[in-house]
Design a protein around this motif. Sequence first.
Motif, mmCIF file in Angstrom:
data_model
loop_
_atom_site.group_PDB
_atom_site.id
_atom_site.type_symbol
_atom_site.label_atom_id
_atom_site.label_comp_id
_atom_site.label_asym_id
_atom_site.label_seq_id
_atom_site.Cartn_x
_atom_site.Cartn_y
_atom_site.Cartn_z
ATOM 1 N N PHE A 84 -0.303 4.830 -1.406
ATOM 2 C CA PHE A 84 -1.907 4.296 -1.490
ATOM 3 C C PHE A 84 -2.349 5.249 -2.698
ATOM 4 C CE2 PHE A 84 -6.530 3.556 -1.345
ATOM 5 C CZ PHE A 84 -6.907 2.507 -1.758
ATOM 6 N N ALA A 86 -6.199 6.117 -3.643
ATOM 7 C CA ALA A 86 -7.721 5.410 -4.389
ATOM 8 C C ALA A 86 -8.354 6.578 -5.576
ATOM 9 C CB ALA A 86 -8.816 6.547 -3.160
ATOM 10 N N ALA A 105 -2.530 -8.259 -3.446
ATOM 11 C CA ALA A 105 -2.200 -7.735 -2.891
ATOM 12 C C ALA A 105 -1.826 -7.563 -1.355
ATOM 13 C CB ALA A 105 -3.496 -6.111 -2.951
ATOM 14 N N GLU A 158 -12.911 1.891 -3.050
ATOM 15 C CA GLU A 158 -11.851 2.166 -3.123
ATOM 16 C C GLU A 158 -11.120 2.493 -1.564
ATOM 17 O OE1 GLU A 158 -10.558 1.669 -6.556
ATOM 18 O OE2 GLU A 158 -9.339 3.285 -5.590
ATOM 19 N N GLN A 161 -10.743 -1.053 -0.764
ATOM 20 C CA GLN A 161 -9.185 -1.358 -0.669
ATOM 21 C C GLN A 161 -7.974 -0.777 0.310
ATOM 22 O OE1 GLN A 161 -7.785 -2.216 -4.648
ATOM 23 N NE2 GLN A 161 -10.340 -1.231 -4.808
ATOM 24 N N LEU A 165 -5.372 -2.292 3.477
ATOM 25 C CA LEU A 165 -3.663 -2.877 2.831
ATOM 26 C C LEU A 165 -3.220 -1.312 3.978
ATOM 27 C CD1 LEU A 165 -3.951 -2.753 -1.194
ATOM 28 C CD2 LEU A 165 -4.251 -4.293 0.271
#
Lengths: 249, 249
Positions: A84, A86, A105, A158, A161, A165
Motif C-alpha cells: 500500500f 499513501a 477496492a 489516505e 484507506q 484495506l
Amino acid sequence: MTAWLEIKDLKASVDDKDILNGLNMTVNEGEVHAVMGPNGAGKSTLFNVLCGNPHYRVTGGEVLFKGKNLLDMSVDERAHEGVFLAFQLPVEIPGISMATFMKYALNAGRRAKGMKDFDAVGYMKHVKVRSKALGVTDEMLKRPVNVGFSGGEKKRMEMFQMAVLEPSLCMVDEMDSGLDVDALKVVADAINVMRAADRSFMLISHNRRFLESVGVDKVHVLVKGKVVKTGGRDLLEELTSFAAYQEAE
Amino acid sequence: MADVSKTVSAPLYSDGAESIRAEAGRTAVVVDRAPAAKCSVVVEKGASLLHYRFCGGTDAAVDAVVEEGGKYEVLTLQTAGGNVGMTVSLAGSGASCRSDAVYVLSGGEKGSFVSKVAHNADDTVSSQLIKGAVAGTAEETFEGTVLIPPGHKGIDGAQQHRALLLSPTATVMAVPRLEIYSDDVKCAHGSAVGDLDEYQLYYLQTRGIGEEEAKKVLVGAFLNEVTDGIFDETLKAEFAKRIEAALPF
C-alpha cells in the motif's frame, strides 16, 4: 523476525534518467523504517517502483515480498499481496465517492483471495469502525474522492484507506509535509494504532518529531539512489544534515 | 430539479413518441427508450418538461419550442451509431432549456450529436453539458450551436463538451459554435477531448482495482456528472446500466 521485503541491487529510471542506482534494503515483518535523504535522492521513486508505477522503468535488481517476486506483479496484484502507498499528493477523482471507491477496492481484494464480495451491511460495518476512529465523517465519505479536500483532509483520507484495506506493507510518502500539529497527530496516531506484528511500515519524512512520535525501528539514508547508511532510531539524533553523506558520494 | 420531483409521481414511458406537449403550467416527465426519427416537442407557457431519451443505432431528432416561462430539460444517451439531433427554440420570454447528453461509442460505430439552441426571446437561459467516451475505431461528431439573433437582451447561454478517447484510433470531432448578434448576453463555452488520466488509473490500481475495472470506474465517474442530477433513482440506475453495457470493458 522474518524478512518481509528484500530489495537487492535495485536500479530504476524515469525518462532515461537513472534514479535508483543499486539500492539494497531489508524490512522485517512488523518493523517501522524511516526513509530519509535529500530531495531527489530517489525516496518517492523507490515507493513508486515498489508499487509498480508504469512511469518508472526497472533496469536491474530484484525485489522479494514475502518471498515472492514483486517486480513480476501488476500494480493491483501487488496491492492484493498487501502493498500500500499513501500518496504524498493524492489524486482527485470527480464523479466517484470515497465510500464507493473503497467498496470497489475492498471487493477487488476479496475476489483475488477467492472470497465473496462484501454485502452492504458487512461493508458498512467494516468502514464505519475505521471512519469513526479516524474522524472521517459520513459527509466526507460521500464526497468525490479527494475533490475539494484540504491538504490535511486528503492525508486523513489516505490513512483511512490504509485502515480499510489493512495492508501488510504500508509505504507512507511525506504524510507530514504541510500539515499542522493536529493533522500530523492524526497521521501518527493512525500509524501507531495500525502497528502490528504482521505489518511493516516505510515512512518517508524529513520531520524528526514525527518519526519519533511513530517510534521507528530503523533509519535509512538515501543519497543518489542508494542507501548510504542504515541505523537504529538513534541515527535520527545524528542526522542534522545530509551534506556529509552527499560529499562522501 | 428538486421542486419538480415533488410534483411528479412517476415518469411516463412513451417509446417512439412523435410529438410531446407539456400543457401550460403543468409538469411532465417523459422517458423515450426508442426515439422516433423525428419528435416535435412543445413546452407551453409556464410548463416544465423533463425528457429522457435512450438513443442508439438509429437517427433521432427533436424539434422543440419552449414558450414563455417554460422549462425544457432533455437528457439524451447515445450508446450506438446514428445521428442524434436537437433543435430548440426558446420562443417566449423567460424560457429556459437544459439539453445535456452522454455518448458512448465503440467498435467501428459512427455517430453524431448535432444541436442548435436559439434564443429567440429576451431573458432566456440555456445550458448544455455533453460528455462522451469513444473506443475502438469509432467516430463521433459533436456540433453544437448556440444562436442569439439580434435585438434580444438578458440572454444566458452555456455549453460544455468533454470527451475521452479510450483508444488511439478513436475519433471525436467537436464543433462548438456561438453565434451572437445581440449585446446584453452572457455566454460561455468550452470543449476538450483527451485520454484517461494515467495517474488516476494508477491510483485506483494501487488500491487493488484491476486495470480494466479501474478504466470502467473512471469512465463511469467521468460520465456520471451528466446523469447525477436525475431525480428518479430507477431512471438514474437505468442510465448507469446502459452506459456500463455500452463501454468496451
